[in-house]
Design a protein around this motif. Structure first.
Motif, mmCIF file in Angstrom:
data_model
loop_
_atom_site.group_PDB
_atom_site.id
_atom_site.type_symbol
_atom_site.label_atom_id
_atom_site.label_comp_id
_atom_site.label_asym_id
_atom_site.label_seq_id
_atom_site.Cartn_x
_atom_site.Cartn_y
_atom_site.Cartn_z
ATOM 1 N N UNK A 3 74.529 -47.475 -4.777
ATOM 2 C CA UNK A 3 74.991 -46.856 -3.430
ATOM 3 C C UNK A 3 75.629 -47.785 -2.657
ATOM 4 N N UNK A 4 74.924 -48.014 -1.295
ATOM 5 C CA UNK A 4 75.339 -48.884 -0.304
ATOM 6 C C UNK A 4 74.643 -49.961 -0.313
ATOM 7 N N UNK A 5 75.010 -51.033 0.145
ATOM 8 C CA UNK A 5 74.227 -52.161 0.291
ATOM 9 C C UNK A 5 73.806 -52.268 1.754
ATOM 10 N N UNK A 6 72.693 -53.375 2.183
ATOM 11 C CA UNK A 6 72.327 -53.065 3.445
ATOM 12 C C UNK A 6 73.536 -53.263 4.514
ATOM 13 N N UNK A 7 74.543 -53.785 4.330
ATOM 14 C CA UNK A 7 75.552 -53.850 5.239
ATOM 15 C C UNK A 7 76.298 -52.597 5.498
ATOM 16 N N UNK A 8 75.971 -51.649 4.694
ATOM 17 C CA UNK A 8 76.433 -50.254 4.744
ATOM 18 C C UNK A 8 77.846 -50.184 4.020
ATOM 19 N N UNK A 9 78.198 -51.120 3.115
ATOM 20 C CA UNK A 9 79.451 -50.944 2.502
ATOM 21 C C UNK A 9 78.929 -50.500 1.214
ATOM 22 N N UNK A 10 79.928 -49.976 0.266
ATOM 23 C CA UNK A 10 79.749 -49.786 -1.204
ATOM 24 C C UNK A 10 79.596 -50.752 -1.875
ATOM 25 N N UNK A 11 78.612 -50.974 -2.638
ATOM 26 C CA UNK A 11 78.503 -52.119 -3.625
ATOM 27 C C UNK A 11 79.335 -52.360 -4.624
ATOM 28 N N UNK A 12 79.780 -53.216 -5.214
ATOM 29 C CA UNK A 12 80.748 -53.389 -6.340
ATOM 30 C C UNK A 12 79.948 -52.779 -7.460
ATOM 31 N N UNK A 13 78.528 -52.798 -7.624
ATOM 32 C CA UNK A 13 78.035 -52.103 -8.631
ATOM 33 C C UNK A 13 78.379 -50.539 -8.839
ATOM 34 N N UNK A 14 78.291 -49.925 -7.508
ATOM 35 C CA UNK A 14 78.724 -48.651 -7.277
ATOM 36 C C UNK A 14 80.102 -48.421 -7.907
ATOM 37 N N UNK A 15 80.995 -49.448 -7.392
ATOM 38 C CA UNK A 15 82.411 -49.131 -7.874
ATOM 39 C C UNK A 15 82.491 -49.162 -9.159
ATOM 40 N N UNK A 16 81.743 -50.151 -9.733
ATOM 41 C CA UNK A 16 81.904 -50.359 -11.514
ATOM 42 C C UNK A 16 81.221 -48.909 -12.010
ATOM 43 N N UNK A 17 80.153 -48.369 -11.405
ATOM 44 C CA UNK A 17 79.532 -47.218 -12.142
ATOM 45 C C UNK A 17 80.583 -45.973 -11.730
ATOM 46 N N UNK A 18 81.246 -45.682 -10.788
ATOM 47 C CA UNK A 18 82.140 -44.784 -10.569
ATOM 48 C C UNK A 18 83.443 -45.087 -11.353
ATOM 49 N N UNK A 19 83.892 -46.291 -11.550
ATOM 50 C CA UNK A 19 84.889 -46.556 -12.549
ATOM 51 C C UNK A 19 84.479 -46.085 -14.034
ATOM 52 N N UNK A 20 83.317 -46.458 -14.602
ATOM 53 C CA UNK A 20 82.889 -46.306 -15.741
ATOM 54 C C UNK A 20 82.445 -44.660 -16.008
ATOM 55 N N UNK A 21 82.196 -43.958 -15.186
ATOM 56 C CA UNK A 21 81.655 -42.497 -15.433
ATOM 57 C C UNK A 21 82.294 -41.499 -14.698
ATOM 58 N N UNK A 22 83.290 -41.790 -13.925
ATOM 59 C CA UNK A 22 84.101 -40.515 -13.118
ATOM 60 C C UNK A 22 84.933 -39.998 -13.925
ATOM 61 N N UNK A 23 84.859 -38.789 -14.313
ATOM 62 C CA UNK A 23 85.805 -38.031 -15.151
ATOM 63 C C UNK A 23 87.172 -37.639 -14.451
ATOM 64 N N UNK A 24 87.121 -37.841 -13.077
ATOM 65 C CA UNK A 24 88.135 -37.360 -12.206
ATOM 66 C C UNK A 24 89.152 -38.570 -12.411
ATOM 67 N N UNK A 25 88.579 -39.796 -12.203
ATOM 68 C CA UNK A 25 89.214 -40.943 -12.403
ATOM 69 C C UNK A 25 89.776 -41.242 -13.652
ATOM 70 N N UNK A 26 88.973 -41.046 -14.535
ATOM 71 C CA UNK A 26 89.596 -41.227 -16.057
ATOM 72 C C UNK A 26 90.673 -40.300 -16.554
ATOM 73 N N UNK A 27 90.480 -39.181 -16.012
ATOM 74 C CA UNK A 27 91.495 -38.142 -16.220
ATOM 75 C C UNK A 27 92.840 -38.318 -15.554
ATOM 76 N N UNK A 28 92.726 -38.841 -14.336
ATOM 77 C CA UNK A 28 93.885 -39.268 -13.777
ATOM 78 C C UNK A 28 94.532 -40.534 -14.166
ATOM 79 N N UNK A 29 93.779 -41.506 -14.602
ATOM 80 C CA UNK A 29 94.368 -42.620 -15.413
ATOM 81 C C UNK A 29 94.966 -42.388 -16.385
ATOM 82 N N UNK A 30 94.404 -41.539 -17.234
ATOM 83 C CA UNK A 30 94.838 -41.217 -18.680
ATOM 84 C C UNK A 30 96.119 -40.338 -18.500
#
Length: 150
Positions: A3-30
C-alpha cells in the motif's frame, strides 16, 4: 500489506503488485497488442482491426440499428457513430432511416463493404490462428472468460 509508504505515496512494491496481478491492466495491454497485430496484417486491405470488427458485426441477415450494434460491440453510440464515418466515406457502410421507427437509424453493409470483408477474412484467419497458438492456456476457455466479463 502492500500500500502506501509513510509519506502517503503509493509504494513501488504496490505498483509492481498491481502490474503483476491486475486483470484489467493485463487485459488492456493484451487488447492493445492484439489490435496492433491485427491492424498491421489488415493494412493491405485498408482496414484497421476495429473496422474489421465493425464490418463483421454488420454482416447480419437484417441491418442492425445503431443502438443494437453499439451494445453488441460494447461501445457507446457516439463512439460507434464516429467509427462509422470513415467506413461511410469509403462507401462500405450506409446509414438509413429505420422504416419502422423514423427516429432510429439502421446500418447497412454495402457491397463494397462485403468485398472488403471477404478480402480481409483470409488474413484474419491466418493471424487468428497464430494468436491461438500464442495463447498458452486453452484459447476457448479464455474466450469464454472474456465473454463472461463483457
Amino acid at each position: 500489506m502492500l500500500g502506501m509508504s509513510k509519506d502517503k505515496s503509493v509504494s513501488f512494491a504496490t505498483t509492481r503488485h498491481v502490474h503483476d496481478h491486475c486483470l484489467c491492466f493485463a487485459t488492456q495491454r493484451a487488447a492493445r497488442a492484439l489490435a496492433r497485430r491485427f491492424d498491421e496484417v489488415l493494412r493491405p486491405v485498408g482496414l484497421t482491426s476495429g473496422q474489421f470488427s465493425l464490418l463483421m458485426s454488420l454482416n447480419q441477415p437484417a441491418p442492425p440499428s445503431v443502438g443494437s450494434l453499439a451494445r453488441l460491440l460494447g461501445m457507446d453510440r457516439t463512439t460507434l457513430t464516429a467509427n462509422l464515418k470513415p467506413l461511410e466515406r469509403q462507401g462500405l457502410v450506409e446509414t438509413t432511416v429505420d422504416p419502422d421507427d423514423r427516429r432510429g437509424r439502421l446500418l447497412i453493409l454495402k457491397n463494397a463493404g462485403r468485398k472488403r470483408l471477404n478480402a480481409a477474412l483470409p488474413i484474419w484467419h491466418s493471424a487468428h490462428a497464430e494468436v491461438d497458438r500464442l495463447v498458452r492456456s486453452d484459447a476457448e476457455s479464455l474466450r469464454a472468460s472474456l465473454r463472461a466479463l463483457a
